[in-house]
Design a protein around this motif. Structure first.
Motif, short mmCIF file in Angstrom:
data_model
loop_
_atom_site.label_atom_id
_atom_site.label_comp_id
_atom_site.label_asym_id
_atom_site.label_seq_id
_atom_site.Cartn_x
_atom_site.Cartn_y
_atom_site.Cartn_z
N VAL A 128 0.85 -1.26 0.23
CA VAL A 128 0.23 0.28 -0.16
C VAL A 128 0.65 1.64 0.23
O VAL A 128 0.70 2.43 -0.83
N VAL A 129 2.34 1.23 0.51
CA VAL A 129 2.99 2.39 0.78
C VAL A 129 3.86 2.01 -0.57
O VAL A 129 3.42 3.62 -0.60
N THR A 130 4.26 1.91 -0.60
CA THR A 130 4.81 1.19 -2.59
C THR A 130 3.66 2.21 -3.67
O THR A 130 4.23 3.38 -4.23
N GLN A 131 2.29 2.18 -3.00
CA GLN A 131 1.32 2.88 -4.14
C GLN A 131 1.03 4.70 -3.50
O GLN A 131 1.08 4.91 -4.98
N LEU A 132 1.06 4.33 -2.63
CA LEU A 132 0.81 5.80 -1.87
C LEU A 132 2.32 6.36 -2.90
O LEU A 132 1.71 7.48 -3.19
N ARG A 133 3.70 5.85 -2.39
CA ARG A 133 4.33 6.56 -2.89
C ARG A 133 4.09 7.42 -4.56
O ARG A 133 4.86 8.44 -4.82
N SER A 137 2.59 13.43 -3.27
CA SER A 137 3.91 13.36 -3.09
C SER A 137 4.62 13.50 -1.76
O SER A 137 5.87 14.35 -1.42
N TYR A 138 4.02 12.51 -1.26
CA TYR A 138 5.15 12.54 0.22
C TYR A 138 5.73 10.77 0.45
O TYR A 138 5.20 10.07 -0.22
N THR A 139 6.29 10.42 1.03
CA THR A 139 7.77 10.35 0.66
C THR A 139 8.14 9.19 1.59
O THR A 139 8.72 7.90 2.03
N HIS A 140 7.97 9.61 3.09
CA HIS A 140 7.93 9.17 4.65
C HIS A 140 6.48 8.87 4.97
O HIS A 140 5.27 9.53 5.05
#
Length: 259
Positions: A128-133, A137-140
């Motif tokens: 999910v985080v990979t998709q969000l990145r 525009s958030y990297t962390h």
């Protein structure tokens, strides 16, 4: 004068003649009624009674009585009517299918453009985080809190809690509670048999974020959203994103039907 007398006599005797013509139906004297008591095992007596009542003859002297405490239906009618009722009771008095439970897992993530102290992501949320990145525009990212509920279709859930504010860069002395509340209503199963889904008519989430105004002063900002959502089995769905200063609050929901 004679005409007046005749009219008065007709007016007086006409209702009597009509009353003699309209007779109450007699009790059945040709065919015998039979009696039977139906004992129910699974369904309510009144529910079954309402379904079989029209199978009665309706003849004067026939009848149907319901005892909800004993879960019985007593009928008095012609044999063929009782036979029809008996067949209907056998079809209707069956165990009620038990709907499976639904486990709803809600993750509250925090996204940031700069590194966050103490941030971590469980392995199950890594995709999910990979998709969000790739879309935001958030990297962390860091996990703020997770709550899990087990419920049934038609039964809503709600709750509240307090999350740690360390991801906002606050020290222990500065830390203020992050108060959140949530509500999920209108939970049901989708109608598709090929791809079973869980539908939630309304997901509402709100959180009060402490903002540092300097000199030890804080102001709480309220964030939140409401939205419907459709979930496939064990699919992780991002259902809401709310920005706050240089960070974002992200809600991820997963549904698991417990067969």
């Amino acid at each position: 004068m004679k005409r007046l007398i005749i009219v008065l006599l007709l007016t007086f005797f006409a209702p009597l003649a009509l009353a003699q013509q309209v007779k109450e139906p007699d009790y059945n004297t040709v065919r015998e009624f039979r009696n039977k008591v139906f004992s129910l095992q699974h369904r309510g007596a009144r529910v079954i009674a309402s379904a079989i009542e029209l199978l009665g003859s309706g003849f004067k002297g026939a009848g149907l009585d319901v005892n909800e405490e004993l879960r019985t239906i007593t009928v008095r009618d012609f044999p063929e009517n009782i036979a029809a009722m008996d067949e209907a009771v056998k079809r209707l008095d069956k165990p009620v299918p038990q709907s499976p439970d639904v486990e709803l897992r809600v993750h509250v993530l925090l996204g940031s453009k700069s590194a966050m102290a103490g941030s971590s992501i469980p392995d199950e949320l890594a995709p999910v985080v990979t998709q969000l990145r790739s879309t935001l525009s958030y990297t962390h990212y860091g996990l703020m809190t997770t709550f899990v509920h087990r419920t049934k279709p038609g039964v809503g859930i709600e709750g509240s809690g307090v999350a740690e504010a360390t991801l906002l860069g606050m020290t222990a002395s500065q830390e203020r509670p992050l108060v959140y509340s949530y509500r999920l209503r209108g939970i049901s199963f989708g109608s598709s048999t090929e791809s079973p889904t869980v539908e939630i008519g309304n997901v509402a989430f709100s959180m009060r974020i402490p903002l540092d105004l300097g000199s030890g002063n804080y102001h709480y900002q309220s964030l939140g959203f409401e939205t419907p959502v459709t979930l496939r089995q064990r699919e992780k769905v991002v259902i809401g994103t709310t920005s706050m200063l240089d960070k974002a609050l992200i809600i991820v929901v997963t549904a698991n039907v417990m067969n």
